[in-house]
Design a protein around this motif. Structure first.
Motif, PDB file in Angstrom:
ATOM      1  N   GLN A 204       0.816  -1.213   0.000  1.00 55.52           N
ATOM      2  CA  GLN A 204       0.000   0.000   0.000  1.00 55.52           C
ATOM      3  C   GLN A 204       0.858   1.275   0.000  1.00 55.52           C
ATOM      4  OE1 GLN A 204      -3.038  -0.236   3.034  1.00 55.52           O
ATOM      5  NE2 GLN A 204      -3.493  -2.347   2.500  1.00 55.52           N
ATOM      6  N   GLY A 205       1.850   1.272  -0.865  1.00 51.07           N
ATOM      7  CA  GLY A 205       2.677   2.463  -1.030  1.00 51.07           C
ATOM      8  C   GLY A 205       3.787   2.618  -0.015  1.00 51.07           C
ATOM      9  N   ARG A 206       3.828   1.746   0.957  1.00 51.96           N
ATOM     10  CA  ARG A 206       4.884   1.849   1.974  1.00 51.96           C
ATOM     11  C   ARG A 206       5.854   0.686   1.833  1.00 51.96           C
ATOM     12  NH1 ARG A 206       3.482   5.324   6.134  1.00 51.96           N
ATOM     13  NH2 ARG A 206       1.328   6.064   5.972  1.00 51.96           N
ATOM     14  N   ILE A 207       7.099   0.923   2.229  1.00 51.96           N
ATOM     15  CA  ILE A 207       8.076  -0.168   2.198  1.00 51.96           C
ATOM     16  C   ILE A 207       7.843  -1.039   3.433  1.00 51.96           C
ATOM     17  CG2 ILE A 207      10.510  -0.730   2.363  1.00 51.96           C
ATOM     18  CD1 ILE A 207      11.060   1.674   0.582  1.00 51.96           C
ATOM     19  N   ALA A 208       7.479  -2.305   3.196  1.00 47.08           N
ATOM     20  CA  ALA A 208       7.138  -3.205   4.291  1.00 47.08           C
ATOM     21  C   ALA A 208       8.330  -4.050   4.713  1.00 47.08           C
ATOM     22  CB  ALA A 208       5.986  -4.112   3.873  1.00 47.08           C
ATOM     23  N   ALA A 209       9.257  -4.268   3.800  1.00 44.17           N
ATOM     24  CA  ALA A 209      10.454  -5.050   4.140  1.00 44.17           C
ATOM     25  C   ALA A 209      11.538  -4.716   3.132  1.00 44.17           C
ATOM     26  CB  ALA A 209      10.150  -6.544   4.083  1.00 44.17           C
ATOM     27  N   ASP A 210      12.789  -4.824   3.545  1.00 47.05           N
ATOM     28  CA  ASP A 210      13.911  -4.495   2.679  1.00 47.05           C
ATOM     29  C   ASP A 210      15.119  -5.260   3.187  1.00 47.05           C
ATOM     30  OD1 ASP A 210      15.870  -3.433   1.119  1.00 47.05           O
ATOM     31  OD2 ASP A 210      15.661  -1.370   1.830  1.00 47.05           O
ATOM     32  N   GLY A 211      15.626  -6.159   2.389  1.00 48.61           N
ATOM     33  CA  GLY A 211      16.793  -6.899   2.850  1.00 48.61           C
ATOM     34  C   GLY A 211      17.117  -8.049   1.918  1.00 48.61           C
ATOM     35  N   VAL A 212      17.911  -8.996   2.416  1.00 47.06           N
ATOM     36  CA  VAL A 212      18.214 -10.171   1.594  1.00 47.06           C
ATOM     37  C   VAL A 212      16.915 -10.956   1.414  1.00 47.06           C
ATOM     38  CG1 VAL A 212      20.616 -10.297   2.288  1.00 47.06           C
ATOM     39  CG2 VAL A 212      18.884 -11.494   3.636  1.00 47.06           C
ATOM     40  N   PRO A 213      16.783 -11.706   0.330  1.00 49.20           N
ATOM     41  CA  PRO A 213      15.497 -12.352   0.026  1.00 49.20           C
ATOM     42  C   PRO A 213      14.963 -13.191   1.181  1.00 49.20           C
ATOM     43  CG  PRO A 213      16.965 -12.539  -1.845  1.00 49.20           C
ATOM     44  CD  PRO A 213      17.769 -11.921  -0.753  1.00 49.20           C
ATOM     45  N   ALA A 214      15.840 -13.929   1.868  1.00 47.23           N
ATOM     46  CA  ALA A 214      15.363 -14.824   2.923  1.00 47.23           C
ATOM     47  C   ALA A 214      14.648 -14.040   4.026  1.00 47.23           C
ATOM     48  CB  ALA A 214      16.539 -15.603   3.502  1.00 47.23           C
ATOM     49  N   ASP A 215      15.099 -12.812   4.276  1.00 48.05           N
ATOM     50  CA  ASP A 215      14.442 -12.005   5.308  1.00 48.05           C
ATOM     51  C   ASP A 215      13.223 -11.271   4.755  1.00 48.05           C
ATOM     52  OD1 ASP A 215      16.387 -12.825   7.011  1.00 48.05           O
ATOM     53  OD2 ASP A 215      17.638 -11.026   6.775  1.00 48.05           O
ATOM     54  N   ALA A 216      13.411 -10.609   3.605  1.00 48.80           N
ATOM     55  CA  ALA A 216      12.344  -9.754   3.082  1.00 48.80           C
ATOM     56  C   ALA A 216      11.155 -10.577   2.586  1.00 48.80           C
ATOM     57  CB  ALA A 216      12.883  -8.879   1.956  1.00 48.80           C
ATOM     58  N   LEU A 217      11.397 -11.829   2.218  1.00 49.20           N
ATOM     59  CA  LEU A 217      10.303 -12.678   1.730  1.00 49.20           C
ATOM     60  C   LEU A 217      10.028 -13.821   2.705  1.00 49.20           C
ATOM     61  CD1 LEU A 217      11.173 -12.822  -2.085  1.00 49.20           C
ATOM     62  CD2 LEU A 217       9.359 -11.494  -0.984  1.00 49.20           C
ATOM     63  N   SER A 218      10.243 -13.585   3.991  1.00 50.38           N
ATOM     64  CA  SER A 218       9.964 -14.623   4.989  1.00 50.38           C
ATOM     65  C   SER A 218       8.465 -14.905   5.029  1.00 50.38           C
ATOM     66  CB  SER A 218      10.444 -14.160   6.367  1.00 50.38           C
ATOM     67  OG  SER A 218       9.622 -13.094   6.810  1.00 50.38           O
ATOM     68  N   VAL A 219       8.121 -16.069   5.566  1.00 48.48           N
ATOM     69  CA  VAL A 219       6.696 -16.441   5.581  1.00 48.48           C
ATOM     70  C   VAL A 219       5.882 -15.436   6.401  1.00 48.48           C
ATOM     71  CG1 VAL A 219       6.984 -18.886   5.118  1.00 48.48           C
ATOM     72  CG2 VAL A 219       7.162 -18.073   7.466  1.00 48.48           C
ATOM     73  N   ASP A 220       6.501 -14.834   7.416  1.00 47.94           N
ATOM     74  CA  ASP A 220       5.776 -13.821   8.201  1.00 47.94           C
ATOM     75  C   ASP A 220       5.418 -12.608   7.358  1.00 47.94           C
ATOM     76  OD1 ASP A 220       5.856 -15.330  10.444  1.00 47.94           O
ATOM     77  OD2 ASP A 220       7.648 -14.368  11.307  1.00 47.94           O
ATOM     78  N   ILE A 221       6.396 -12.168   6.583  1.00 46.24           N
ATOM     79  CA  ILE A 221       6.145 -11.004   5.715  1.00 46.24           C
ATOM     80  C   ILE A 221       5.086 -11.366   4.672  1.00 46.24           C
ATOM     81  CG2 ILE A 221       7.178  -9.427   4.032  1.00 46.24           C
ATOM     82  CD1 ILE A 221       8.659  -8.819   6.433  1.00 46.24           C
ATOM     83  N   LEU A 222       5.198 -12.543   4.083  1.00 47.06           N
ATOM     84  CA  LEU A 222       4.226 -12.946   3.062  1.00 47.06           C
ATOM     85  C   LEU A 222       2.820 -12.980   3.654  1.00 47.06           C
ATOM     86  CD1 LEU A 222       6.071 -15.772   1.072  1.00 47.06           C
ATOM     87  CD2 LEU A 222       5.980 -13.328   0.651  1.00 47.06           C
TER      88      LEU A 222
END
Lengths: 244, 319
Positions: A204-222
């Motif tokens: 929604q227009g905000r940066i929700a995560a930023d980092g190495v893929p394993a962190d930024a695409l963790s199941v919690d973030i998803l």
């Protein structure tokens, strides 16, 4: 080595809210997020193509808005999502358009870009006669021909089959390995997980995560951003996403 | 110079002397009485004017199609030609007999007014949709005001003068018209040539063009000024000559590499050739009165437009 590309407090209507990101060259950065999260807006703002309500897009510490357009164009190559080619021109002419910011064609550079994307046999064909995958390669070759420090591509892999996806990704990764900065909007999270060096997740227009893929695409973030319960299977570099 | 430009130049070099001799009276320089006067004072300026107007319309059409990325775009659709026509009609009202310059100057002012209005509405954002809609609005407003002027004509003679003039023709034009139209058209084509590279970049869409450093506002201004000068000066001396800007880029495109910039010069040359030949043909046709050039070109142009639409429907036309 290329310069850093950054966004400070970038805000644009509802589409982008206080986005802060500083990207390093030599990496493939993927921008991910649900539909309407502001991925394309962030990318084109990083390319200096948006009039932000507030905040700054910066290259090497200088505001992009203050760079002369031609200089900005020589340093940042941008591939829009549309894939439009209005006239049925030859592939070589499409690629040569990439030299416009430099004031004209340099045949050796154009030929090198054609070879880099394996278009040699197609170079004299009209663009309308190409398949979707070949056309995507031709359009990316146009960006390469501009020899930009930064390559920003909006969903360059959309609607491509797996072989073409991997071949295009390979070309982009090779550019990053040679010191260019590469930023791509990606819908396929597995591709981002396996191939990007860094992932920026927008929600929604905000940066929700930023980092190495394993962190930024963790199941919690998803779960939080995409609202899905999933888990990753497989080894790093060859992971697949499945429903939990 | 590309091969097609060279071929068109050769064709022009052949067609021009023939057009000098062609007419209701075919001139034989040895036997026709007053041949040198007819050639020097009537046919030469008329031929040069035909080429000037055709070149301007051809270049304007090519750049307009490049800008809008639409092979059906015609410079006449965007208000400048109707604006110039309105100016010319106003000069009938104000008594154009007062000065030989009144009509062309009023037409130029009308074209300039339409240009200014177009720039005022669409110039700030540089967007294509707004440009198109603003152009159509101006064209329809100018058309309505022209009709109003005709309906309020002071007498039947004035009305017939206006209507006939609007049909577009090169009959009885003089050197004065050449001196008025040629420099302005040349200036307009030069301005359009400066837009060539930006138009090439626009082939990949608005966002890609801007990312390649194209200043879309500057491009819009170049287009408005270039088309205003070429089309406005054409209407000022010859009335409305339609369809040339639509047809010519199509005929030429297959012989170029299809980039808008490579289309400009060949379109100017082909436009010159088309209007020169068409004007010679209307002179030769055995009719009671000479067929108006504007009508003749519309009679060719309208079916051509239909043919384009049919090709487009079959998916054959992608530029």
């Amino acid at each position: 080595m290329s310069a850093q590309l950054a966004m400070q407090h970038g805000t644009l209507g509802e589409r982008l809210t206080d986005a802060n990101v500083a990207l390093s060259p030599g990496q493939v950065t993927a921008i991910c997020g649900p539909n309407g999260a502001g991925k394309s807006t962030l990318l084109s703002a990083l390319a200096g193509l948006e009039h932000l309500d507030s905040g700054l897009a910066m290259l090497e510490g200088r505001a992009l808005a203050d760079l002369p357009p031609k200089e900005r164009a020589r340093r940042i190559g941008y591939l829009p999502q549309s894939g439009e080619v209005a006239w049925d021109i030859a592939v070589r002419s499409v690629v040569a358009l990439g030299r416009l910011p430099h004031g004209g064609a340099a045949d050796d550079v154009v030929n090198a870009a054609i070879t880099e994307l394996a278009l040699d046999d197609l170079a004299d064909r009209a663009i309308s006669t190409l398949s979707g995958g070949e056309r995507a390669r031709a359009l990316l070759a146009r960006v390469f021909a501009g020899e930009p420090e930064w390559i920003l591509a909006d969903e360059p892999l959309a609607a491509l089959d797996l072989a073409h996806q991997l071949s295009l990704l390979g070309s982009l990764k090779a550019r990053a390995a040679n010191g260019s900065g590469v930023v791509i909007v990606l819908h396929d999270l597995a591709l981002a997980m396996n191939h990007a060096d860094r992932v920026v997740v927008l929600d929604q227009g905000r940066i929700a995560a930023d980092g190495v893929p394993a962190d930024a695409l963790s199941v919690d973030i998803l779960r939080r951003v995409w609202n899905v319960d999933v888990r990753w299977l497989g080894q790093p570099g060859a992971q697949a996403l499945v429903l939990a | 110079m590309t091969r097609i430009a060279i071929i068109l130049t050769i064709l022009l070099a052949i067609a021009f002397p023939i057009s000098m001799l062609a007419g209701r009276v075919w001139i034989d320089p040895e036997s026709t009485p007053n041949a040198s006067i007819i050639l020097a004072e009537l046919r030469l300026p008329r031929g040069l004017l035909a080429m000037t107007i055709g070149a301007g319309l051809g270049a304007a059409g090519a750049s307009m199609q490049g800008y809008l990325r639409n092979p059906l775009a015609d410079p006449g659709l965007f208000g400048i030609a109707p604006g110039a026509a309105l100016g010319a009609v106003a000069s009938f009202w104000l008594g154009y007999q007062a000065s030989v310059w009144a009509l062309p100057i009023m037409a130029l002012l009308g074209g300039a007014g339409a240009m200014a209005l177009l720039a005022l509405i669409a110039g700030r954002t540089g967007g294509i949709a707004l440009f198109t809609l603003a152009g159509l609005m101006i064209a329809s407003l100018a058309g309505a005001l022209t009709s109003l002027a005709i309906s309020l004509a002071p007498n039947a003679f004035a009305m017939s003068e206006i209507v006939t003039w609007l049909m577009g023709a090169l009959t009885d034009r003089s050197w004065r018209d050449v001196w008025l139209a040629a420099p302005l058209t040349l200036a307009g084509i030069t301005v359009l040539a400066f837009a060539g590279r930006d138009l090439d970049a626009l082939t990949l869409g608005d966002a890609a063009a801007r990312s390649m450093g194209v200043d879309t506002k500057r491009l819009l201004w170049l287009l408005i000024i270039g088309i205003g000068l070429t089309v406005g000066s054409g209407v000022a001396v010859a009335g409305i000559i339609g369809f040339v800007g639509l047809i010519v880029p199509h005929l030429v495109r297959p012989f170029t590499d299809r980039r808008p910039s490579s289309l400009l010069l060949p379109s100017a040359l082909a436009g010159a050739l088309l209007v020169l030949v068409a004007d010679s043909v209307v002179r030769v046709l055995p009719l009671v009165t000479e067929l108006r050039l504007g009508i003749a070109l519309s009679l060719i142009g309208a079916p051509f437009f239909l043919w384009l639409l049919l090709r487009m429907r079959r998916g054959e036309l992608i530029g």
